[in-house]
Write a protein that holds these residues in place. Structure first.
Motif, PDB file in Angstrom:
ATOM      1  N   SER A 203       0.828  -1.206   0.000  1.00 47.42           N
ATOM      2  CA  SER A 203       0.000   0.000   0.000  1.00 47.42           C
ATOM      3  C   SER A 203       0.864   1.257   0.000  1.00 47.42           C
ATOM      4  O   SER A 203       1.538   1.567   0.984  1.00 47.42           O
ATOM      5  CB  SER A 203      -0.932  -0.002   1.218  1.00 47.42           C
TER       6      SER A 203
ATOM      7  N   LEU B 158      -0.144   3.794   2.759  1.00 45.28           N
ATOM      8  CA  LEU B 158       0.254   3.523   4.131  1.00 45.28           C
ATOM      9  C   LEU B 158       1.756   3.601   4.357  1.00 45.28           C
ATOM     10  O   LEU B 158       2.207   3.603   5.509  1.00 45.28           O
ATOM     11  CB  LEU B 158      -0.233   2.133   4.556  1.00 45.28           C
TER      12      LEU B 158
ATOM     13  N   ALA C 198      -6.628   2.212   5.498  1.00 44.61           N
ATOM     14  CA  ALA C 198      -5.835   3.393   5.138  1.00 44.61           C
ATOM     15  C   ALA C 198      -6.684   4.654   5.207  1.00 44.61           C
ATOM     16  O   ALA C 198      -6.211   5.718   5.633  1.00 44.61           O
ATOM     17  CB  ALA C 198      -5.233   3.219   3.748  1.00 44.61           C
TER      18      ALA C 198
ATOM     19  N   ALA D 168      -4.879   8.163   5.596  1.00 44.84           N
ATOM     20  CA  ALA D 168      -3.821   8.073   4.586  1.00 44.84           C
ATOM     21  C   ALA D 168      -4.347   8.268   3.173  1.00 44.84           C
ATOM     22  O   ALA D 168      -3.588   8.617   2.267  1.00 44.84           O
ATOM     23  CB  ALA D 168      -3.123   6.720   4.684  1.00 44.84           C
ATOM     24  N   GLN D 169      -5.627   8.010   2.966  1.00 49.84           N
ATOM     25  CA  GLN D 169      -6.239   8.189   1.657  1.00 49.84           C
ATOM     26  C   GLN D 169      -7.752   8.189   1.840  1.00 49.84           C
ATOM     27  O   GLN D 169      -8.260   7.867   2.908  1.00 49.84           O
ATOM     28  CB  GLN D 169      -5.857   7.055   0.700  1.00 49.84           C
TER      29      GLN D 169
END
Length: 411
Positions: A24, A27, A298, A303-304
């Motif tokens: 990922s 991450l 995530a 993170a997204q």
């Protein structure tokens, strides 16, 4: 430090989750702040999976711990990934055999196999939810226990902040877009349904072209003929499981026995060399980790953004699979664009069946279980009474034995 607990982490299949976390990009800049706790009951497998996770994620600065103690794993957890299989794959094999003997599809999410599995999971899932609410009440729970909508409903009833997760809706969109040679990320789409029983009634390009109408109006080819037939009959694109309900799918006997053999082979290789990804992991496609679980986690840690589907109760106890946008603590359910068609009759039937399943779980009797089986459109009518009696006995025996909450294997 973000504490992420994985219940059922002793399963050798957890290797695929570790690989998805490592891969990922979203991450990669946060993993040094993570503490991953793997929890399971098979000590040798658990140690091997933990060793593998340390090897793969150690370079990011991720801390990896392992424990057989469920309460210890839940303590201070911020995110809990529940991939526990109560009874293990051995119980799934028994459930699949039961469905096959009835002449039904042997699938742990649908029909009599799914309902028997729900009754098998009911008590330990409820116990787990109580413990989560007591030990880590603020934790965000990512549920993967099948049958997903029913087990998620059980958790929500205990006040747990839980969502069910499955990659199938987005995989359905990807397959449809692939048949049309279009990038799925460029599409506006809607989805309505319950886990494994849903439909995509709207799929448009950014300039507004209706792709469902494109496949109806264009000359069909091998890639689009199936979608054309579905749109003409339903007014929507169904998930692959719809073939079970309209008689186009044969009654498979299930795959638990094959998965047990694969699980054991992967475990042997992992124990022998816990720094090497077992070659046989490639023999099981597990897209839910990379396409659903890891992106959702995530999004939860900021993170997204996650823009796909989750299983959640929007209004009342029924858990629907809905498109959602997740970022941090915020979950926005994306209301679908209005769409009509014959698929709505199927949705109503699926929702009716789900309500009857919840009623049977609340008040287990041969009658309530039989009513749920009659409504699922899978169990042959002449087998409903016998199937209901078998499921009732399974529940009663588990209740009389005071079945404990213990972690089995992952999917």
């Amino acid at each position: 430090m973000t504490r992420v607990s994985v219940l059922g982490g002793s399963s050798p299949f957890t290797v695929a989750l570790v690989d998805a976390i490592e891969a990922s990009e979203a991450l990669s800049h946060q993993l040094h702040k993570w503490e991953i706790v793997l929890q399971g009951r098979h000590v040798q497998n658990l140690d091997a999976v933990a060793h593998y996770a340390r090897h793969r994620l150690g370079g990011f600065g991720t801390s990896v711990k392992s424990t057989t103690d469920l309460d210890a794993a839940l303590t201070d957890a911020e995110i809990v990934i529940v991939q526990t299989r109560f009874g293990g794959l051995e119980a799934r094999a028994s459930d699949e055999l039961f469905a096959s003997e009835l002449g039904c599809i042997a699938d742990e999410t649908l029909g009599p196999c799914g309902l028997l599995s729900a009754f098998r999971q009911m008590r330990p899932v409820d116990d787990l939810a109580i413990r989560v609410k007591t030990i880590c009440p603020g934790a965000f729970v990512v549920n993967m226990i099948n049958p997903l909508s029913l087990t998620t409903a059980m958790m929500l009833r205990r006040g747990v902040t839980a969502v069910g997760i499955c990659e199938l809706p987005h995989a359905t969109l990807q397959a449809f877009a692939g048949a049309l040679r279009i990038d799925p990320s460029e599409l506006y789409w809607s989805y309505e349904g319950l886990n494994h029983r849903g439909f995509i009634p709207v799929a448009r390009t950014r300039d507004g072209e209706d792709l469902l109408q494109r496949v109806v109006r264009s000359a069909p080819d091998a890639a689009t003929q199936m979608y054309r037939d579905d749109v003409l009959r339903l007014g929507a694109i169904p998930t692959k499981y719809f073939a079970v309900f309209d008689g186009r799918s044969s009654h498979g006997k299930g795959r638990a026995v094959a998965l047990m053999s694969l699980r054991d082979a992967i475990a042997r290789d992992l124990i022998a060399n816990p720094t090497q990804c077992p070659a046989q992991i490639a023999n099981r496609d597990m897209p839910w980790y990379a396409q659903a679980v890891v992106p959702l986690v995530a999004a939860r840690v900021g993170a997204q953004r996650y823009d796909a589907t989750i299983n959640v109760a929007v209004d009342g106890p029924l858990v629907h699979e809905r498109r959602a946008r997740v970022f941090g603590d915020r979950i926005d359910i994306l209301d679908p664009a209005p769409a009509d068609g014959p698929f709505r009759d199927w949705l109503a039937a699926f929702e009716h069946h789900e309500r009857l399943c919840l009623a049977a779980l609340d008040d287990p009797t041969p009658y309530t279980i039989g009513a749920a089986l009659e409504a699922d459109q899978i169990t042959p009518c002449d087998n409903v009474r016998n199937a209901a009696a078998r499921i009732f006995r399974t529940w009663r025996n588990a209740a009389n034995n005071g079945q404990p909450c213990e972690t089995g294997n992952v999917q």
